[in-house]
Design a protein around this motif. Structure first.
Motif, short mmCIF file in Angstrom:
data_model
loop_
_atom_site.label_atom_id
_atom_site.label_comp_id
_atom_site.label_asym_id
_atom_site.label_seq_id
_atom_site.Cartn_x
_atom_site.Cartn_y
_atom_site.Cartn_z
N PHE A 8 32.29 31.73 31.73
CA PHE A 8 33.26 31.16 32.65
C PHE A 8 32.52 30.28 33.66
CE2 PHE A 8 34.95 31.38 36.96
CZ PHE A 8 36.24 30.89 36.80
N ILE A 9 33.09 29.11 33.94
CA ILE A 9 32.49 28.21 34.94
C ILE A 9 33.57 27.74 35.90
CG2 ILE A 9 31.22 26.07 35.36
CD1 ILE A 9 30.12 26.27 32.53
N HIS A 10 33.38 27.98 37.19
CA HIS A 10 34.28 27.41 38.20
C HIS A 10 33.57 26.23 38.84
CE1 HIS A 10 37.17 26.91 41.37
NE2 HIS A 10 37.91 27.88 40.86
N VAL A 112 35.06 35.12 47.03
CA VAL A 112 34.87 36.58 47.02
C VAL A 112 36.01 37.26 46.28
CG1 VAL A 112 34.90 38.63 48.50
CG2 VAL A 112 33.45 36.69 49.10
N ILE A 113 37.23 36.84 46.56
CA ILE A 113 38.39 37.43 45.88
C ILE A 113 38.30 37.18 44.38
CG2 ILE A 113 40.90 37.25 45.60
CD1 ILE A 113 41.03 36.55 48.62
N CYS A 114 37.98 35.96 44.00
CA CYS A 114 37.95 35.59 42.57
C CYS A 114 36.79 36.25 41.82
CB CYS A 114 37.87 34.08 42.43
SG CYS A 114 39.35 33.22 43.00
N ILE A 115 35.62 36.24 42.42
CA ILE A 115 34.45 36.85 41.76
C ILE A 115 34.67 38.35 41.58
CG2 ILE A 115 31.98 37.35 41.98
CD1 ILE A 115 31.78 34.59 43.45
N LEU A 118 36.82 38.55 38.60
CA LEU A 118 36.11 38.11 37.40
C LEU A 118 35.15 39.17 36.88
CD1 LEU A 118 35.38 34.44 38.48
CD2 LEU A 118 36.58 35.08 36.38
N GLN A 119 34.49 39.90 37.78
CA GLN A 119 33.51 40.90 37.33
C GLN A 119 34.19 42.02 36.54
OE1 GLN A 119 32.96 44.20 38.69
NE2 GLN A 119 34.47 44.16 40.33
N LYS A 120 35.48 42.19 36.76
CA LYS A 120 36.24 43.19 36.00
C LYS A 120 36.51 42.71 34.57
CE LYS A 120 38.58 44.66 40.24
NZ LYS A 120 39.88 44.72 40.96
N LYS A 121 36.31 41.41 34.35
CA LYS A 121 36.56 40.82 33.03
C LYS A 121 35.29 40.78 32.17
CE LYS A 121 40.89 39.02 33.12
NZ LYS A 121 41.83 39.01 31.98
N MET A 122 34.21 41.35 32.66
CA MET A 122 32.93 41.23 31.98
C MET A 122 32.55 42.47 31.18
SD MET A 122 30.56 39.20 34.70
CE MET A 122 29.35 38.81 33.42
N LYS A 123 31.82 42.23 30.11
CA LYS A 123 31.22 43.33 29.34
C LYS A 123 29.98 43.83 30.09
CE LYS A 123 30.58 40.95 25.59
NZ LYS A 123 30.18 40.59 24.21
N ILE A 124 29.81 45.14 30.11
CA ILE A 124 28.62 45.70 30.76
C ILE A 124 27.42 45.55 29.83
CG2 ILE A 124 27.54 47.82 31.59
CD1 ILE A 124 30.30 48.72 32.53
N ASP A 125 26.45 44.78 30.28
CA ASP A 125 25.23 44.54 29.49
C ASP A 125 24.18 43.98 30.44
OD1 ASP A 125 23.20 43.70 27.84
OD2 ASP A 125 24.49 42.86 26.31
N LEU A 126 23.39 44.83 31.02
CA LEU A 126 22.43 44.43 32.05
C LEU A 126 21.42 43.42 31.52
CD1 LEU A 126 21.40 44.88 34.96
CD2 LEU A 126 19.91 46.65 34.05
N LYS A 127 21.04 43.56 30.26
CA LYS A 127 20.00 42.70 29.70
C LYS A 127 20.47 41.27 29.51
CE LYS A 127 16.70 42.39 25.87
NZ LYS A 127 16.22 43.00 24.60
#
Length: 242
Positions: A8-10, A112-115, A118-127
């Motif tokens: 995703f790019i804003h 801040v509101i959007c990020i 957005l972080q809730k839309k991400m797959k957990i993968d630290l690497k």
């Protein structure tokens, strides 16, 4: 079948974004791009495979619509780039409350509101997965010439620090701190060694992410300049007019 990698790019029509897409075009399968002018943005990326791109016409000041657009994104994003920002005009903002409010919304409140959504839309993968946000050296210490912009960016930098703690061992959070960059619609003036091109800025961001950096300075000189500035006592610093 291997899962598609989605980014995703804003701020998709900015010169930094354009150069980041060039660098990442073979690493992601889908590019979800938010920009204010969808026809202009489509033209910018017309030389790339059309099937890789999804466009959203988005004005960050309309937070309700932005959140609706975010809600329509896939639930398995691998990366987020937040490039959007506006320096504003502190003189006009002191006189016109609407301009001051716009500066704070574009540079702090709405990102801040959007990020956070957005972080809730991400797959957990630290690497492999990350959130990368462009901030500003103006947020590292208050200056009257960047009074409201700097305050907003300081808030954004602190938010990212807190988010980094929250997502520790889950998703990388990367704070990009640029100095002067020659981007449209204006060109920076000053010592050449302090000014970066959008091409070099994108490459530094790209390499910094590959090296697992959490704080990326576009120009290493600014890192030392800001450390020096932050050592100056407030009683002395307030006398400077810059």
């Amino acid at each position: 079948m291997q899962n598609k990698k989605k980014v995703f790019i804003h701020g998709g029509s900015s010169l930094i974004s354009i150069n980041l897409v060039k660098l990442y075009i073979n690493e992601f399968d889908e590019f979800h791009i938010f920009s204010r002018n969808i026809s202009k943005t489509k033209e910018i990326f017309s030389s790339f495979p059309k099937e890789k791109f999804c466009y959203y016409e988005n004005n960050l000041l309309n937070i309700n619509q932005t959140l609706k657009d975010i809600d329509n994104l896939p639930n398995d994003l691998s990366a987020i780039f937040w490039i959007t920002g506006s320096t504003g005009d502190p003189t006009k903002e002191e006189e016109e409350m609407s301009l001051l409010e716009e500066n704070l919304k574009v540079n702090f409140i709405n990102p801040v509101i959007c990020i956070n959504q957005l972080q809730k839309k991400m797959k957990i993968d630290l690497k492999n997965n990350f959130i990368c946000v462009v901030t500003s050296v103006a947020g590292l210490r208050g200056r009257y010439k960047r009074l409201f912009y700097g305050s907003a960016k300081a808030g954004l930098i602190n938010f990212l620090s807190g988010l980094r703690q929250k997502l520790n061992n889950k998703i990388r959070v990367i704070t990009v701190i640029p100095g002067y960059i020659n981007t449209l619609p204006f060109k920076e003036t000053g010592p050449k060694f302090l000014i970066a091109s959008p091409e070099s800025a994108a490459k530094i961001i790209y390499n910094g992410i590959k090296k697992n950096k959490e704080i990326i300075y576009i120009n290493i000189f600014w890192k030392f300049i800001m450390k020096l500035i932050n050592f100056i006592p407030e009683k002395i610093f307030k006398k400077f007019k810059f």
